[in-house]
Design a protein around this motif. Structure first.
Motif, PDB file in Angstrom:
ATOM      1  N   GLY A  71       0.877  -1.174   0.062  1.00 55.24           N
ATOM      2  CA  GLY A  71       0.050  -0.099  -0.042  1.00 55.24           C
ATOM      3  C   GLY A  71       0.898   1.107   0.256  1.00 55.24           C
ATOM      4  N   GLY A  72       1.956   1.047   0.010  1.00 53.72           N
ATOM      5  CA  GLY A  72       3.051   2.159  -0.064  1.00 53.72           C
ATOM      6  C   GLY A  72       3.237   3.116   1.210  1.00 53.72           C
ATOM      7  N   ALA A  73       3.506   4.355   1.142  1.00 59.96           N
ATOM      8  CA  ALA A  73       3.765   4.971   2.274  1.00 59.96           C
ATOM      9  C   ALA A  73       2.650   5.285   3.156  1.00 59.96           C
ATOM     10  N   ARG A  74       1.985   4.421   3.754  1.00 59.58           N
ATOM     11  CA  ARG A  74       0.890   4.804   4.492  1.00 59.58           C
ATOM     12  C   ARG A  74       1.123   5.771   5.771  1.00 59.58           C
ATOM     13  N   VAL A  75       0.062   6.556   6.303  1.00 62.48           N
ATOM     14  CA  VAL A  75       0.136   7.361   7.089  1.00 62.48           C
ATOM     15  C   VAL A  75      -0.504   6.795   8.494  1.00 62.48           C
ATOM     16  N   ARG A  76       0.034   6.427   9.475  1.00 63.40           N
ATOM     17  CA  ARG A  76      -0.259   5.952  10.754  1.00 63.40           C
ATOM     18  C   ARG A  76      -1.666   6.708  11.246  1.00 63.40           C
ATOM     19  N   GLY A  77      -2.745   5.603  11.429  1.00 61.89           N
ATOM     20  CA  GLY A  77      -3.867   6.232  11.983  1.00 61.89           C
ATOM     21  C   GLY A  77      -4.786   6.915  11.216  1.00 61.89           C
ATOM     22  N   PHE A  78      -4.389   6.896   9.592  1.00 59.01           N
ATOM     23  CA  PHE A  78      -5.094   7.570   8.644  1.00 59.01           C
ATOM     24  C   PHE A  78      -6.296   6.970   8.526  1.00 59.01           C
ATOM     25  N   VAL A  79      -6.574   5.546   8.518  1.00 57.47           N
ATOM     26  CA  VAL A  79      -7.909   4.814   8.330  1.00 57.47           C
ATOM     27  C   VAL A  79      -8.882   5.725   9.150  1.00 57.47           C
ATOM     28  N   HIS A  80      -8.503   5.651  10.306  1.00 56.88           N
ATOM     29  CA  HIS A  80      -9.454   5.996  11.703  1.00 56.88           C
ATOM     30  C   HIS A  80      -9.961   7.521  11.135  1.00 56.88           C
ATOM     31  N   SER A  81      -8.762   8.373  10.767  1.00 55.26           N
ATOM     32  CA  SER A  81      -9.619   9.770  10.577  1.00 55.26           C
ATOM     33  C   SER A  81     -10.230   9.755   9.298  1.00 55.26           C
ATOM     34  N   TRP A  82      -9.634   8.833   8.280  1.00 54.03           N
ATOM     35  CA  TRP A  82     -10.646   8.954   7.063  1.00 54.03           C
ATOM     36  C   TRP A  82     -12.173   8.697   7.501  1.00 54.03           C
ATOM     37  N   LEU A  83     -12.037   7.546   8.145  1.00 53.62           N
ATOM     38  CA  LEU A  83     -13.671   6.899   8.841  1.00 53.62           C
ATOM     39  C   LEU A  83     -14.428   8.043   9.280  1.00 53.62           C
TER      40      LEU A  83
END
Lengths: 141, 141
Positions: A23-35
């Motif tokens: 998935g490349g350079a993922r940002v930690r915790g991004f999924v939560h924020s995106w949700l």
DNA sequence: GCATCTAAGTGCATGACGCATCTAAGTGGA
DNA sequence: TCCACTTAGATGCGTCATGCACTTAGATGC
């Protein structure tokens, strides 16, 4: 070792690009924020959120559902069962006031991260431009 | 649970900002890329790199040294001992051709990540602007 | 000889995430 | 009626990236 070697699947010499951590350079915790961001725009259920991103960016379903439960445990979202409509019941999530606060706080962090990335990319661009194919001081062959 | 609850130290209601995962929204593998970028601008030793970032962004020393060793194992950098100068011997790192390739490949990922962050932030901005303190559809109190 | 600074490193824990797999309710068809 | 398929949600388990605490060791100044 780091992700530098641990490619789960396929690929991988730096030259080919596309490999590295899944998935490349993922940002930690991004999924939560995106949700939270999605839910800030209106209630939705997990499966729906999952499909909102194409196959590309979509996180692992298991992780997504866990993330939603975690958010709920923290009081950042709230859920209700929706038994109307076709198919099995859906757990519909909605953001809370606390969730909005959290989203705001996170956006600050994300902006900072974005800026850091920009600085990196600028620096890299400065390094590569102005000396075409030319290479610079580095260890001798 | 996620970082949402696992704050190592102090703090933490969303309202106060600053807490969340230690160091905010970090990008996976960023330290490695950053090291390569620095070394692409000239050789350096670990401690030096460590100080190049203020106290703010500096990664954990232990992690930094480990990262350098990892990069070397992968052949992306190369090291030599520098016994000249004051103090204990320093391990001086220099980037390799492979490292430069890798840096290039990573910069692509990082650009993509930056873009994704921008999309997030735009979306968030769109959400908050145009309705001042006003809140939107969300779970009822 | 001892404190202090520089420089590098190890041990251990944990959080964030990925992958594989499972349950279960509806739905449509043979 | 049985079965395959879709939708929806969830669990088990492993691993990698990273953080924190602590150790080693040469130089240097006192």
């Amino acid at each position: 070792m780091t992700h530098l070697s641990g490619h789960g699947k396929g690929c991988c010499s730096p030259a080919e690009g596309e490999c590295f951590p899944p998935g490349g350079a993922r940002v930690r915790g991004f999924v939560h924020s995106w949700l939270l961001l999605q839910l800030a725009q209106g209630p939705a259920h997990g499966y729906e959120l999952l499909e909102r991103l194409g196959d590309e960016d979509a996180p692992d379903p298991g992780f997504l559902y866990r993330a939603l439960r975690a958010l709920e445990e923290e009081g950042l979202v709230r859920s209700t069962w929706d038994t109307a409509g076709a198919g099995p019941a859906r757990r519909v999530y909605a953001i809370t006031d606390l969730g909005l606060d959290y989203l705001k706080a996170w956006s600050v962090h994300l902006r900072r991260t974005r800026d850091r990335l920009n600085r990196f990319l600028d620096e890299y661009a400065a390094l590569t431009e102005g000396k075409g194919g030319e290479r610079r001081e580095r260890a001798p062959r």
